[in-house]
Design an enzyme around this catalytic site. Structure first.
Site, PDB file in Angstrom:
ATOM      1  N   LYS A 147       0.839  -1.212   0.000  1.00  0.00           N
ATOM      2  CA  LYS A 147       0.000   0.000   0.000  1.00  0.00           C
ATOM      3  C   LYS A 147       0.865   1.250   0.000  1.00  0.00           C
ATOM      4  CE  LYS A 147      -1.942   2.632   3.394  1.00  0.00           C
ATOM      5  NZ  LYS A 147      -2.741   2.947   4.586  1.00  0.00           N
ATOM      6  N   GLU A 161      -3.548   4.227  -3.555  1.00  0.00           N
ATOM      7  CA  GLU A 161      -4.455   4.991  -2.682  1.00  0.00           C
ATOM      8  C   GLU A 161      -4.248   6.503  -2.813  1.00  0.00           C
ATOM      9  OE1 GLU A 161      -4.185   4.092   1.526  1.00  0.00           O
ATOM     10  OE2 GLU A 161      -5.813   5.457   2.010  1.00  0.00           O
ATOM     11  N   LYS A 218      -7.688   2.156  -4.059  1.00  0.00           N
ATOM     12  CA  LYS A 218      -8.248   2.486  -2.729  1.00  0.00           C
ATOM     13  C   LYS A 218      -8.565   3.973  -2.693  1.00  0.00           C
ATOM     14  CE  LYS A 218      -7.211   2.242   2.215  1.00  0.00           C
ATOM     15  NZ  LYS A 218      -6.674   1.388   3.276  1.00  0.00           N
TER      16      LYS A 218
END
Ligand code: 13P
Length: 341
Positions: A137, A178, A220
């Protein structure tokens, strides 16, 4: 790069009925959460708390597809000596790792940040893969305010996200991409819509330039929300409709799944809005959750650092995981929320 494997993992991460537990708070952020419940943040208390979550076996097995870890946690062992990564893998969930080094001030752009962490990333990815990570991430942060975001901020963050995503895929790790447009401030839902659209279009353009394979990634994003201090708040239906409209406009159908962040919404709001989107349906991607606060707030408050509260905290976590699992299927209702609580 093994695209078939990347695509398999990305699909598993967003499989209907399940979602991602974001447990990757940095040492500074988890300290803030522990301060709020009167718990001292030590390596041991952080381990005990996260072990409590990962040992909530039924909820982990039924409702959690993957767990995002922090560098400290991916190296930690449970109280009985089992690596935490193994505890997670034994439930059937995939271990993942946050690899960015945080949002730092962007030069000549007051109030804006760019996420750092690209230098030496290839070597860190190799090590994380050896430690058992299957996905990564990286969070970019976009603030809305008078005169911001600037193009420099959006472009710098999108470019870094794309470089990160390409490095992950080169190392056979699925990137969670993200770009978070924050809900801090008094802006309208329309302003969030406009900014998020621009951000997502820029991110996908940069992903294309970096030759990232969309089949092997997970997006995300934030939901489309009015600022937390905006005088006009929105219904769950309006939020769901606007979020779906923006995603349809910006996210290619080759992306297997979209896992929302909660971003400061209450836990029930985050569930209700995900459910509202899945009730609308008709989209080419799986819509699921990758929640930090919205999954963990309730168990943290119940736990409060006391061993005697572990089972009750696990029940609180299992409840939120179950409610969000139902929301990924469009099968949550306020009545189920109350009955099961
Ligand atoms: P929240 O759900 O608390 O926003 O956290 C998700 C996350 O991983 C942010 O990067």
């Amino acid at each position: 790069m093994n695209l078939a494997e990347l695509s398999k993992v990305a699909n598993a991460m967003t499989t209907p009925g399940k979602g991602i537990l974001a447990a990757d708070e940095s040492t500074g952020t988890i300290k803030k959460r522990f301060d709020a419940i009167g718990v001292q943040s030590t390596e041991e208390s952080r381990r005990d708390y996260r072990e409590l979550l990962f040992r909530t076996a039924k909820a982990m097995h039924d409702r959690i597809s993957g767990v995002i870890l922090y560098d400290e946690t991916i190296r930690q062992k449970a109280d009985d000596g089992t690596p935490l990564v193994k505890v997670i893998a034994q439930t059937g969930a995939l271990p993942g790792i946050k690899v960015d080094k945080g949002a730092k001030p962007l030069p000549f752009a007051p109030g804006e940040t760019v996420t750092e962490g690209l230098d030496g990333l290839r070597e860190r990815l190799i090590e994380y893969r050896e430690l058992g990570a299957k996905f990564c991430k990286w969070r970019a942060v976009i603030h809305i305010g008078p005169g911001i975001p600037s193009y420099d901020c959006i472009n710098s963050n999108a470019h870094a996200l794309a470089r990160y995503a390409a490095l992950c895929q080169e190392q056979d790790l699925v990137p969670i991409v993200e770009p978070e447009v924050l809900m801090d401030g008094d802006h309208t839902i329309g302003r969030c819509e406009e900014v998020t659209e621009f951000v997502l279009k820029t991110v996908f353009q940069e992903l294309y330039y970096a030759r990232v394979k969309l089949e092997g990634m997970v997006l995300k994003p934030n939901m489309i929300l009015p600022g937390a201090d905006c005088a006009t708040q929105a219904s769950d239906k309006e939020i769901a409709e606007k979020t779906i409209r923006v995603l349809k406009d910006c996210v290619p159908s080759a992306v297997p799944g979209i896992a929302f962040l909660s971003g400061g919404q209450s836990d029930v709001e985050a569930t209700a809005r995900l459910d509202a989107m899945n009730k609308i349906g008709g989209v080419p991607w799986h819509l699921t959750f990758s929640y930090g606060r919205a999954l963990q707030h309730a168990p943290q408050v119940v736990w409060s650092g006391k061993a005697a509260n572990v089972s009750a905290a696990q029940a609180a976590f299992a409840h939120r995981a179950e409610m969000n699992g139902l929301a990924t299927l469009g099968r949550w209702t306020p009545e189920i929320e109350k009955q099961a609580a």
